[in-house]
Motif scaffolding. Sequence first.
Motif, PDB file in Angstrom:
ATOM      1  N   ALA A 184      -0.682  -9.680  -6.248  1.00 52.15           N
ATOM      2  CA  ALA A 184      -0.911  -9.809  -5.331  1.00 52.15           C
ATOM      3  C   ALA A 184      -2.159  -8.667  -5.029  1.00 52.15           C
ATOM      4  O   ALA A 184      -2.077  -7.479  -5.852  1.00 52.15           O
ATOM      5  N   LEU A 185      -2.756  -9.386  -4.248  1.00 53.74           N
ATOM      6  CA  LEU A 185      -4.614  -8.767  -4.612  1.00 53.74           C
ATOM      7  C   LEU A 185      -4.903  -8.231  -2.931  1.00 53.74           C
ATOM      8  O   LEU A 185      -4.449  -8.870  -1.113  1.00 53.74           O
ATOM      9  N   ASP A 186      -5.980  -7.541  -3.259  1.00 46.50           N
ATOM     10  CA  ASP A 186      -6.703  -7.067  -2.319  1.00 46.50           C
ATOM     11  C   ASP A 186      -5.231  -6.152  -0.720  1.00 46.50           C
ATOM     12  O   ASP A 186      -6.172  -5.784   0.424  1.00 46.50           O
ATOM     13  N   ALA A 187      -4.840  -5.191  -1.578  1.00 48.13           N
ATOM     14  CA  ALA A 187      -3.198  -4.751  -0.380  1.00 48.13           C
ATOM     15  C   ALA A 187      -1.750  -4.488  -1.148  1.00 48.13           C
ATOM     16  O   ALA A 187      -2.027  -4.667  -1.927  1.00 48.13           O
ATOM     17  N   GLY A 188      -1.755  -3.324  -0.428  1.00 48.44           N
ATOM     18  CA  GLY A 188      -1.147  -2.260  -1.839  1.00 48.44           C
ATOM     19  C   GLY A 188       0.437  -2.413  -1.029  1.00 48.44           C
ATOM     20  O   GLY A 188       1.451  -1.908  -1.357  1.00 48.44           O
ATOM     21  N   GLU A 189       0.809  -3.308  -0.407  1.00 47.91           N
ATOM     22  CA  GLU A 189       2.148  -3.049   1.074  1.00 47.91           C
ATOM     23  C   GLU A 189       2.324  -4.672   0.985  1.00 47.91           C
ATOM     24  O   GLU A 189       1.630  -5.511   1.457  1.00 47.91           O
ATOM     25  N   LEU A 190       3.683  -4.840   0.535  1.00 51.02           N
ATOM     26  CA  LEU A 190       3.885  -6.703   0.965  1.00 51.02           C
ATOM     27  C   LEU A 190       3.919  -7.477   1.696  1.00 51.02           C
ATOM     28  O   LEU A 190       3.499  -8.272   2.088  1.00 51.02           O
ATOM     29  N   TYR A 191       4.702  -6.222   3.226  1.00 54.02           N
ATOM     30  CA  TYR A 191       4.102  -6.750   4.193  1.00 54.02           C
ATOM     31  C   TYR A 191       2.788  -7.545   4.794  1.00 54.02           C
ATOM     32  O   TYR A 191       2.542  -7.991   5.348  1.00 54.02           O
ATOM     33  N   VAL A 201       3.381  -2.960 -12.145  1.00 53.25           N
ATOM     34  CA  VAL A 201       2.051  -2.333 -12.701  1.00 53.25           C
ATOM     35  C   VAL A 201       1.302  -2.145 -11.354  1.00 53.25           C
ATOM     36  O   VAL A 201       1.250  -3.147 -10.472  1.00 53.25           O
ATOM     37  N   ASN A 202       1.133  -1.128 -11.003  1.00 50.77           N
ATOM     38  CA  ASN A 202      -0.369  -0.931  -9.838  1.00 50.77           C
ATOM     39  C   ASN A 202      -1.805  -0.176 -10.441  1.00 50.77           C
ATOM     40  O   ASN A 202      -1.787   0.622 -10.941  1.00 50.77           O
ATOM     41  N   ILE A 203      -2.775  -1.565 -10.080  1.00 48.29           N
ATOM     42  CA  ILE A 203      -3.932  -0.982 -10.280  1.00 48.29           C
ATOM     43  C   ILE A 203      -4.902  -0.421  -9.055  1.00 48.29           C
ATOM     44  O   ILE A 203      -5.736  -2.149  -8.333  1.00 48.29           O
ATOM     45  N   ILE A 204      -5.012   0.836  -8.699  1.00 43.27           N
ATOM     46  CA  ILE A 204      -5.359   0.891  -7.378  1.00 43.27           C
ATOM     47  C   ILE A 204      -6.521   1.622  -7.663  1.00 43.27           C
ATOM     48  O   ILE A 204      -6.553   2.857  -7.706  1.00 43.27           O
ATOM     49  N   ASP A 205      -8.155   0.962  -7.253  1.00 47.57           N
ATOM     50  CA  ASP A 205      -9.245   1.533  -8.057  1.00 47.57           C
ATOM     51  C   ASP A 205     -10.045   2.010  -7.064  1.00 47.57           C
ATOM     52  O   ASP A 205     -10.491   1.361  -6.169  1.00 47.57           O
ATOM     53  N   THR A 206     -10.322   3.334  -6.015  1.00 46.84           N
ATOM     54  CA  THR A 206     -10.259   3.344  -4.527  1.00 46.84           C
ATOM     55  C   THR A 206     -11.722   3.525  -4.189  1.00 46.84           C
ATOM     56  O   THR A 206     -12.330   3.527  -3.524  1.00 46.84           O
ATOM     57  N   SER A 249      -5.082   3.213   1.219  1.00 50.23           N
ATOM     58  CA  SER A 249      -4.077   3.861   2.226  1.00 50.23           C
ATOM     59  C   SER A 249      -3.078   3.011   1.386  1.00 50.23           C
ATOM     60  O   SER A 249      -2.477   2.608   1.880  1.00 50.23           O
ATOM     61  N   SER A 250      -3.388   2.452   0.180  1.00 55.10           N
ATOM     62  CA  SER A 250      -2.661   1.543  -0.438  1.00 55.10           C
ATOM     63  C   SER A 250      -1.406   2.123  -1.566  1.00 55.10           C
ATOM     64  O   SER A 250      -1.586   3.747  -1.996  1.00 55.10           O
ATOM     65  N   THR A 251       0.119   1.837  -1.394  1.00 52.72           N
ATOM     66  CA  THR A 251       0.552   2.437  -2.158  1.00 52.72           C
ATOM     67  C   THR A 251       1.482   2.044  -3.671  1.00 52.72           C
ATOM     68  O   THR A 251       1.978   2.869  -4.290  1.00 52.72           O
ATOM     69  N   GLY A 252       0.822   0.713  -3.429  1.00 50.85           N
ATOM     70  CA  GLY A 252       1.557   0.400  -5.067  1.00 50.85           C
ATOM     71  C   GLY A 252       2.448  -0.331  -3.857  1.00 50.85           C
ATOM     72  O   GLY A 252       3.700   0.221  -3.846  1.00 50.85           O
ATOM     73  N   CYS A 253       2.436  -2.312  -4.336  1.00 49.81           N
ATOM     74  CA  CYS A 253       3.294  -3.176  -4.513  1.00 49.81           C
ATOM     75  C   CYS A 253       4.146  -3.344  -6.165  1.00 49.81           C
ATOM     76  O   CYS A 253       4.772  -4.438  -5.619  1.00 49.81           O
ATOM     77  N   GLY A 254       3.705  -3.084  -6.868  1.00 50.72           N
ATOM     78  CA  GLY A 254       4.169  -3.652  -7.773  1.00 50.72           C
ATOM     79  C   GLY A 254       4.669  -2.505  -9.078  1.00 50.72           C
ATOM     80  O   GLY A 254       5.043  -1.597  -9.233  1.00 50.72           O
ATOM     81  N   ARG A 307      11.173 -12.839   0.693  1.00 47.15           N
ATOM     82  CA  ARG A 307      11.368 -12.063   0.497  1.00 47.15           C
ATOM     83  C   ARG A 307      12.179 -11.337  -1.051  1.00 47.15           C
ATOM     84  O   ARG A 307      12.355 -10.854  -1.370  1.00 47.15           O
ATOM     85  N   ASP A 308      13.351 -11.764  -0.912  1.00 40.23           N
ATOM     86  CA  ASP A 308      14.583 -12.108  -2.452  1.00 40.23           C
ATOM     87  C   ASP A 308      13.764 -12.281  -3.096  1.00 40.23           C
ATOM     88  O   ASP A 308      13.931 -11.707  -4.625  1.00 40.23           O
ATOM     89  N   PHE A 309      13.162 -14.089  -3.783  1.00 39.86           N
ATOM     90  CA  PHE A 309      12.142 -13.258  -4.805  1.00 39.86           C
ATOM     91  C   PHE A 309      11.531 -12.931  -4.909  1.00 39.86           C
ATOM     92  O   PHE A 309      11.050 -12.743  -6.539  1.00 39.86           O
ATOM     93  N   LEU A 310      10.274 -12.390  -3.774  1.00 41.75           N
ATOM     94  CA  LEU A 310       9.671 -10.813  -4.356  1.00 41.75           C
ATOM     95  C   LEU A 310      10.444  -9.444  -5.119  1.00 41.75           C
ATOM     96  O   LEU A 310       9.704  -8.933  -5.437  1.00 41.75           O
ATOM     97  N   THR A 311      11.661  -9.617  -4.512  1.00 39.02           N
ATOM     98  CA  THR A 311      12.750  -8.631  -4.998  1.00 39.02           C
ATOM     99  C   THR A 311      12.980  -8.611  -6.605  1.00 39.02           C
ATOM    100  O   THR A 311      12.632  -6.937  -7.384  1.00 39.02           O
ATOM    101  N   HIS A 312      12.606  -9.742  -6.506  1.00 35.44           N
ATOM    102  CA  HIS A 312      13.006 -10.174  -8.347  1.00 35.44           C
ATOM    103  C   HIS A 312      11.988 -10.623  -9.357  1.00 35.44           C
ATOM    104  O   HIS A 312      12.042  -9.745 -10.426  1.00 35.44           O
ATOM    105  N   VAL A 313      10.928 -10.921  -8.899  1.00 36.24           N
ATOM    106  CA  VAL A 313      10.279 -11.019  -9.620  1.00 36.24           C
ATOM    107  C   VAL A 313       9.135  -9.991 -10.189  1.00 36.24           C
ATOM    108  O   VAL A 313       9.112  -9.285  -9.301  1.00 36.24           O
ATOM    109  N   PRO A 314       8.325 -10.008 -11.383  1.00 39.44           N
ATOM    110  CA  PRO A 314       7.350  -9.031 -12.156  1.00 39.44           C
ATOM    111  C   PRO A 314       6.659  -9.586 -10.737  1.00 39.44           C
ATOM    112  O   PRO A 314       5.744 -10.808 -10.932  1.00 39.44           O
ATOM    113  N   ILE A 315       5.635  -8.071 -10.473  1.00 41.72           N
ATOM    114  CA  ILE A 315       4.545  -7.945  -9.685  1.00 41.72           C
ATOM    115  C   ILE A 315       3.609  -7.157 -10.409  1.00 41.72           C
ATOM    116  O   ILE A 315       4.123  -6.414 -10.543  1.00 41.72           O
ATOM    117  N   LEU A 316       2.161  -7.723  -9.766  1.00 46.15           N
ATOM    118  CA  LEU A 316       1.144  -7.014 -10.670  1.00 46.15           C
ATOM    119  C   LEU A 316       0.322  -7.102  -9.411  1.00 46.15           C
ATOM    120  O   LEU A 316       0.363  -7.763  -9.112  1.00 46.15           O
TER     121      LEU A 316
END
Length: 351
Positions: free
Chosen positions: A97-104, A137-142, A130-135, A114-123
């Motif tokens: 998931a790129l350029d946003a830190g929240e799935l919505y 592993v989260n690489i957030i470099d402001t 403002s990103s909180t990270g949705c994976g 929604r169900d799939f994204l709850t179980h699949v590994p997310i980078l």
Amino acid sequence: MSQTYLNPTLTQELDGLLVQQAMAMIQPARRIAILAHERPDGDCLGSALGLAHMLDQLGKYCVPVCADVVPPSFHFLPGHERFQTTLGDEQFDLVIALDAGELYRFGALAEQHRDFLTHVPILNMDHHVSSTGCGQVNIIDTSSAATAELLVLFQQQAHLPLTGEAAQCLLTGMITDTGSFQYSNTSARTMESAAVTIRAGANAETTVKPLFRTHPLAKLRLQAEVFKQAQTACEGQLIWSYADDATLITAGATADMDDSCVGTLRDVEGVVVAAFFKAYGEPQTTRISLRTYEPFDAAAFCMRLGGGGHPRAAGATVNRPLAEAMPEIVAQLAEECQRLASLDATDTTHS
């Protein structure tokens, strides 16, 4: 043809452990979905395609996915036709998931899968404050001006192959999020990252011409309508305008043509805060885009509305009709402008 040029000043910029963890997710994955957020811009599109081109070289099957179709102005991006608007049968080992830190922020994709994204590994890789990270592993470099810059750093540190096609996409992300390297988020590292992509075969004019020099007449007419409707307050430091379905009809324009309106509003002399409100097809939904100069923090303001972004550029969506939302938010913007002005006056008095 892929390039392996490494700039020694860029190979240790990210957290080494996070880069290792990210590669540990990528290496065993065979099918990878790369998500770009809804209402896509040049950074999320360029980043998704750029990463897909790089991972292609590792033998991965990559599918760039965005809830919305790629706007025609970005059809110069190599591989734009690869984008899908759904995750289909969800047969993916990994989601990036790129350029946003929240799935919505990924819009209908987050709802439909929604169900799939709850179980699949997310980078998750992003640069928004403002990103909180949705994976996992989260690489957030402001400090990165764009997610595309972050991806160049990732490429350098992980020694990923950088093709000319990938380079063009990543350069586009950096150009669009820095206003062709004019905004204050442009750093020496941003320019060095851009140089890496140019060494790999990217061409700045390929991006700049369709995005900044060549415009449909309807887009310019839309800007004219927006400026006709513009108002100011706080002695010209605050400017705002709007567009709705009627505005689009008058201009003969489409919704994707409003991308430069708020930036042009900010260019008015004396403006510190520019706000652009829009409501298309959803009468109960209003979207706001802010562009600001110091000391106004656009991200902090939009986070109060449930949105986010950067200190100088941010946005939010509110579930209110335009006629109700706009005057209320304008009043809040004016109040914040006045507060900052009073602080500045106090500092001047005490200095």
